[in-house]
Design an enzyme around this catalytic site. Sequence first.
Site, mmCIF file in Angstrom:
data_model
loop_
_atom_site.group_PDB
_atom_site.id
_atom_site.type_symbol
_atom_site.label_atom_id
_atom_site.label_comp_id
_atom_site.label_asym_id
_atom_site.label_seq_id
_atom_site.Cartn_x
_atom_site.Cartn_y
_atom_site.Cartn_z
ATOM 1 N N GLY A 1 88.771 85.233 44.551
ATOM 2 C CA GLY A 1 87.888 84.536 45.542
ATOM 3 C C GLY A 1 86.714 84.043 44.951
ATOM 4 C CD GLN B 1 81.249 84.726 42.636
ATOM 5 O OE1 GLN B 1 81.883 84.615 43.726
ATOM 6 N NE2 GLN B 1 81.632 85.370 41.875
ATOM 7 C CB CYS C 1 82.755 90.629 39.944
ATOM 8 S SG CYS C 1 81.530 89.117 40.938
ATOM 9 C CG LEU C 2 85.564 85.134 39.058
ATOM 10 C CD1 LEU C 2 85.834 83.742 39.760
ATOM 11 C CD2 LEU C 2 86.142 85.158 37.844
ATOM 12 C CG HIS D 1 84.270 91.275 45.644
ATOM 13 N ND1 HIS D 1 84.275 92.230 44.307
ATOM 14 C CD2 HIS D 1 83.732 89.886 45.022
ATOM 15 C CE1 HIS D 1 83.548 91.577 43.159
ATOM 16 N NE2 HIS D 1 83.399 90.088 43.781
ATOM 17 C CD GLU D 2 84.680 86.615 46.598
ATOM 18 O OE1 GLU D 2 83.668 85.957 46.571
ATOM 19 O OE2 GLU D 2 85.611 87.041 45.602
#
Length: 188
Positions: free
Chosen positions: A46, A51, A99-100, A141-142
């Site tokens: 995602g 981000q 997480c990115l 999360h997103e």
Amino acid sequence: MAVRPIRIMGDPVLHAPAAPVEQITDEIRSLVTDMFETMDAAPGVGLAAPQVGVPLRIFTYSYEDDEGLPWRGVVINPELWMLPTVPGEPDPDEESEGCLSFPGERFPLRRSDRVRVTGHDLEGRPVSLDVEGWRARILQHEFDHLDGVLYIDRLDDGEWKTVQKIARKRGWGRPGSAWMPGVDDLDA
């Protein structure tokens, strides 16, 4: 389109609510294409527009389940409904996520096991996703990113201290910190 850098935890865009998308334009379509490329290069399941430094209420998702069935899409201006989270400590084997925006790490976090997300796709058509399990975790999360919340913000005190140590060691936590998916080494 070029793959975009992921903003790492300190960038202000990650800590503020994102603005609604007023109109789906060619610029929005191009952004979503870039987001899919970035998410795939990371690799991730995602990616939210904040981000990649864009403060708009858009996220992409992509996941292949245990049977190999693909699940991929975009939600613009999403709304989230969820069942209450079961009380108790998260299971580190079953409830850890990454997480990115804090790449290379995973921490246990209790989330609701079932959610509904509504919004619109790139054509402006209504979207409604009723999911559970890992897919529910991805959408929560997103969605959090669109409200300026990172998953590390939800961790207990012990895990939060570990996050702070990692961030200091890697030099993260400063506005402008970023890494390029598929290019930068996370082990540095």
